[in-house]
Structures are given as C-alpha cells and as structure tokens.
Design a protein around this motif. Structure first.
Motif, PDB file in Angstrom:
ATOM      1  N   ILE A 141     -13.109 -42.265  60.201  1.00 43.86           N
ATOM      2  CA  ILE A 141     -14.386 -41.637  59.893  1.00 43.86           C
ATOM      3  C   ILE A 141     -14.126 -40.439  58.983  1.00 43.86           C
ATOM      4  O   ILE A 141     -13.305 -39.572  59.311  1.00 43.86           O
ATOM      5  N   ASP A 142     -14.798 -40.426  57.846  1.00 44.77           N
ATOM      6  CA  ASP A 142     -14.618 -39.362  56.864  1.00 44.77           C
ATOM      7  C   ASP A 142     -15.459 -38.153  57.267  1.00 44.77           C
ATOM      8  O   ASP A 142     -16.676 -38.142  57.073  1.00 44.77           O
ATOM      9  N   LEU A 143     -14.801 -37.147  57.808  1.00 43.47           N
ATOM     10  CA  LEU A 143     -15.488 -35.934  58.230  1.00 43.47           C
ATOM     11  C   LEU A 143     -15.271 -34.782  57.255  1.00 43.47           C
ATOM     12  O   LEU A 143     -15.471 -33.611  57.609  1.00 43.47           O
ATOM     13  N   ASN A 144     -14.886 -35.124  56.030  1.00 38.23           N
ATOM     14  CA  ASN A 144     -14.600 -34.088  55.034  1.00 38.23           C
ATOM     15  C   ASN A 144     -15.542 -34.090  53.840  1.00 38.23           C
ATOM     16  O   ASN A 144     -15.764 -33.044  53.225  1.00 38.23           O
ATOM     17  N   SER A 145     -16.099 -35.243  53.490  1.00 36.97           N
ATOM     18  CA  SER A 145     -16.815 -35.370  52.219  1.00 36.97           C
ATOM     19  C   SER A 145     -18.236 -34.850  52.245  1.00 36.97           C
ATOM     20  O   SER A 145     -18.847 -34.660  51.188  1.00 36.97           O
ATOM     21  N   GLY A 146     -18.813 -34.628  53.418  1.00 40.61           N
ATOM     22  CA  GLY A 146     -20.180 -34.143  53.485  1.00 40.61           C
ATOM     23  C   GLY A 146     -21.187 -35.261  53.283  1.00 40.61           C
ATOM     24  O   GLY A 146     -20.842 -36.410  53.025  1.00 40.61           O
ATOM     25  N   GLY A 147     -22.463 -34.899  53.398  1.00 36.13           N
ATOM     26  CA  GLY A 147     -23.509 -35.897  53.216  1.00 36.13           C
ATOM     27  C   GLY A 147     -24.836 -35.445  53.778  1.00 36.13           C
ATOM     28  O   GLY A 147     -25.072 -34.265  54.037  1.00 36.13           O
ATOM     29  N   LYS A 148     -25.696 -36.421  54.015  1.00 37.13           N
ATOM     30  CA  LYS A 148     -27.067 -36.181  54.451  1.00 37.13           C
ATOM     31  C   LYS A 148     -27.143 -35.961  55.955  1.00 37.13           C
ATOM     32  O   LYS A 148     -26.342 -36.499  56.716  1.00 37.13           O
ATOM     33  N   GLY A 149     -28.139 -35.184  56.376  1.00 41.16           N
ATOM     34  CA  GLY A 149     -28.332 -34.970  57.797  1.00 41.16           C
ATOM     35  C   GLY A 149     -29.745 -34.558  58.133  1.00 41.16           C
ATOM     36  O   GLY A 149     -30.545 -34.191  57.257  1.00 41.16           O
ATOM     37  N   GLU A 208     -34.634 -31.792  56.864  1.00 34.11           N
ATOM     38  CA  GLU A 208     -33.554 -32.507  56.199  1.00 34.11           C
ATOM     39  C   GLU A 208     -32.558 -31.490  55.663  1.00 34.11           C
ATOM     40  O   GLU A 208     -32.936 -30.489  55.052  1.00 34.11           O
ATOM     41  N   VAL A 209     -31.287 -31.740  55.907  1.00 34.94           N
ATOM     42  CA  VAL A 209     -30.220 -30.839  55.474  1.00 34.94           C
ATOM     43  C   VAL A 209     -29.087 -31.669  54.875  1.00 34.94           C
ATOM     44  O   VAL A 209     -29.117 -32.893  54.895  1.00 34.94           O
ATOM     45  N   GLU A 210     -28.113 -30.994  54.352  1.00 36.25           N
ATOM     46  CA  GLU A 210     -26.819 -31.591  54.023  1.00 36.25           C
ATOM     47  C   GLU A 210     -25.808 -31.053  55.025  1.00 36.25           C
ATOM     48  O   GLU A 210     -26.044 -30.019  55.667  1.00 36.25           O
ATOM     49  N   TRP A 211     -24.687 -31.761  55.177  1.00 39.34           N
ATOM     50  CA  TRP A 211     -23.608 -31.215  55.996  1.00 39.34           C
ATOM     51  C   TRP A 211     -22.358 -31.099  55.152  1.00 39.34           C
ATOM     52  O   TRP A 211     -22.132 -31.887  54.230  1.00 39.34           O
ATOM     53  N   VAL A 212     -21.571 -30.089  55.448  1.00 39.05           N
ATOM     54  CA  VAL A 212     -20.303 -29.875  54.758  1.00 39.05           C
ATOM     55  C   VAL A 212     -19.236 -29.556  55.790  1.00 39.05           C
ATOM     56  O   VAL A 212     -19.537 -29.164  56.929  1.00 39.05           O
ATOM     57  N   ASN A 213     -17.995 -29.751  55.407  1.00 40.01           N
ATOM     58  CA  ASN A 213     -16.861 -29.370  56.237  1.00 40.01           C
ATOM     59  C   ASN A 213     -16.245 -28.116  55.623  1.00 40.01           C
ATOM     60  O   ASN A 213     -15.695 -28.166  54.520  1.00 40.01           O
ATOM     61  N   ARG A 214     -16.352 -27.016  56.329  1.00 37.62           N
ATOM     62  CA  ARG A 214     -15.786 -25.751  55.864  1.00 37.62           C
ATOM     63  C   ARG A 214     -14.749 -25.284  56.864  1.00 37.62           C
ATOM     64  O   ARG A 214     -15.064 -24.927  57.998  1.00 37.62           O
TER      65      ARG A 214
END
Length: 345
Positions: free
Chosen positions: A284-292, A302-308
């Motif tokens: 599972i790609d938990l780094n690239s971010g996406g829709k949420g 509606e948001v985006e998610w990022v891995n920081r």
C-alpha cells in the motif's frame, strides 16, 4: 437504498439538506472590568498541556512515547479491547478483503489490548512515522525482514506468548492474544526501549473554529471493503456530537464493558494497493498522497492527504487541516475504484 459495489470499495455518504451552522452571537463590547478580570483568571486555571494526537488539554504529563498495536478485526475477534482509548486508529486491508487495525495509544493506557495479530510492512511504516513502540503477534515475510533489522522498536507475541502476551480462554487462537499496558512497559524496559518522547502534534481546531465548522451535512457514512463482514458504517450522534462506528451492522463497543467507540474525526483516504503474492498480501502506497474525505461534527469536507515525515495528514491548498480535539479514525481504501460518493437528499 442499495449501493453498487465496484471492485474493493464504495463509499456511500448520506447527506441531509438544510443543516447550516448556527451563527455565533456577536461579542458584547460592554463587558465590565470585573468580567475581564474573571476571564483572565479562568485562563490561568486552564490545563497547561495538550496531548499531541488528540489535542485534549491536561495537567498530566504529555511526554510519554506512543505505542502502536496491531488489532485483529476478524468477526471472531469482536468486540475488541482497548480501541475506545486509542488516540488514533488506522484501518487497512491485510489479505483479501480483510481489514486490520493499527491502534495508537499515547494519552490513555488501557489495562488490556487485543486481540493482537501479525505485522505487515505498511503498518510498521505508519507506526514508525509516529515514533511508536510497535506491538504485534507474528509477521509477513516483508514485515519480518524489517523487524529483524531493527527498523522499529517492537514487541512480538511469537517470542513472548504466555509471558508478556496472554491467551484468553473465551476465544480460540488466533483470535485470543492480548497484552496489558503493564506488559508493554515491562517488555520495553527489558529490551531497553525509551518510553518517553511524545510524537509531533497534529494541528487542532479552536472552539471558535469548531463552532463555525462548514461543510456538507454527512449524518451517515458507509464503507465496503468487499466482504459484508468488514463493512463499516459511521453514524453521527447529535447528542454526543460524535460519530458511532458499526461493523457489519453491529455497533463497535469495548469487550465486556460495552463502552461505545465514539469518534471526533474520520478521515477516509484512497491509496494505491497492489497484491504481491498468492496469499493476497499487499503493498500500500502511503507516501504519494491523494484524495480524501474528512468528517467532523456531522459535516463532510473534501481534502487531500499527504505524508509529511511519515505522518498522514489532511490538507487543503497544501495547508494542514485542523482536527477536532478528540479521537480520530483513518480508513485507507484502494484507489481503484477509489472514493465514490453516492448522495441522497
């Protein structure tokens, strides 16, 4: 109303019209000096600390290290123990259409946690991002490699079965492995793990922000991971001002006490999933971010998610979106077909 299921996941959100936020009353500029003095006194009496993963104020120490525990979600493992005290829970697919939980404990320390199941690499990565001690019972080949190399401080029931980890007599293996927080502390001490060092705090909304929260009205949310036994439903309770959780139509509660699991924030995000072996294990790609989607106080945004820095956070225009102080649940679903919103007025 029937919801069409496509591949792994469909998100159905029932929206009720006519729910707008109430306007806040205007401030009274005629406050007396005595009232102002009282306010200043009240501020001094407020708790000094805020727990980093819940934003809840406390006079207690907030410096304890977080602990991440792999929780079994098989129907024979329900209801679970300790989930109501988790600051943060991640729900992801393991093999096939079966989900497991990664429960993060920092502000509360339940006496019993479980049932506990085996590790997967993406759960380990998530725990590492919050600098947790990782607790599991078994592992996949990829997870074993990471744990053997010391990627994260960990306690594994394979090596402490019957000592730190205890088997319950009222359930059958592999759905009966439990650990107490005292057991976690004992194991951490034996292995020389540091138990202090709070994770970096999330961003939290103020009371004024919460009062003025905007968004589509989302009173009920349904998520299907493919199997009916793992269907999830969240229902907003206007009295408690929190979301109640249901699994396969049954409310999620604590084992024995029947205390309900009540949530303040629900973040539902899509991420790329790839099956990597004949047993149905995944990457599972938990780094690239996406829709949420972020649900708070019966409203959806509606948001985006990022891995920081290893932490999954919701953002808008690259700015971190604040959470309501309290408990948070993060559902991670496959990006194919991804989030599909079915709206009923």
């Amino acid at each position: 109303m029937n919801y069409k299921r496509v591949l792994f996941i469909v998100l159905a959100i029932l929206l009720l019209a006519g729910c707008s936020a109430k306007e806040e009353p205007a401030l009274d500029d005629s406050k007396t000096k005595d009232q102002a003095d009282k306010k200043n006194t009240d501020v001094k009496d407020e708790p000094r600390n805020k727990f980093p993963l819940t934003g809840v104020s406390s006079d207690e120490s907030i410096e304890q290290r977080a602990v991440a525990v792999m929780i079994n979600n098989h129907p024979n493992a329900r209801p679970q123990s300790g989930l109501s005290k988790a600051d943060l829970v991640f729900e992801m697919l393991a093999e096939g259409d079966i989900t497991r939980f990664l429960a993060i404990f920092q502000s509360e320390r339940p006496s019993q946690i479980g049932p506990i199941r085996s590790a997967r690499d993406y759960y380990i990565e998530t725990a590492k991002g919050l600098d947790c001690i990782y607790v599991c019972h078994g592992f996949s080949p990829e997870a074993k490699t990471m744990l053997d190399k010391g990627y994260i401080d960990n306690l594994n029931g394979l090596y402490y079965d019957g000592t730190l980890f205890q088997r319950s007599d009222d359930r059958k293996a592999p759905h009966n492995s439990y650990i107490s927080f005292a057991g976690i502390q004992k194991g951490a001490k034996e292995k020389g793990y540091e138990m202090k060092g709070a994770p970096k705090p999330f961003t939290f909304l103020t009371e004024e922000d919460v009062a003025g929260l905007q968004g589509e009205s989302a009173q009920k949310v349904e998520i299907s991971y493919g199997l009916k036994e793992y269907d999830v439903e969240y229902e907003y309770d206007a009295t408690d001002k929190k979301y109640k959780r249901y699994s396969n139509g049954e409310q999620a509660v604590e084992y024995k006490s029947n205390k309900p699991i009540l949530l303040d924030n629900i973040l539902i995000i899509e991420a790329a999933h790839k099956v990597i072996d004949e047993k149905g294990r995944r990457k599972i790609d938990l780094n690239s971010g996406g829709k949420g989607y972020l649900l708070q106080k019966g409203k959806l945004n509606e948001v985006e998610w990022v891995n920081r820095g290893g932490r999954i956070i919701p953002v808008k225009s690259d700015e971190e979106v604040g959470l309501i102080p309290g408990k948070t649940w993060i559902n991670i679903i496959p990006d194919q077909p991804g989030l599909v919103k079915d709206v009923s007025f």
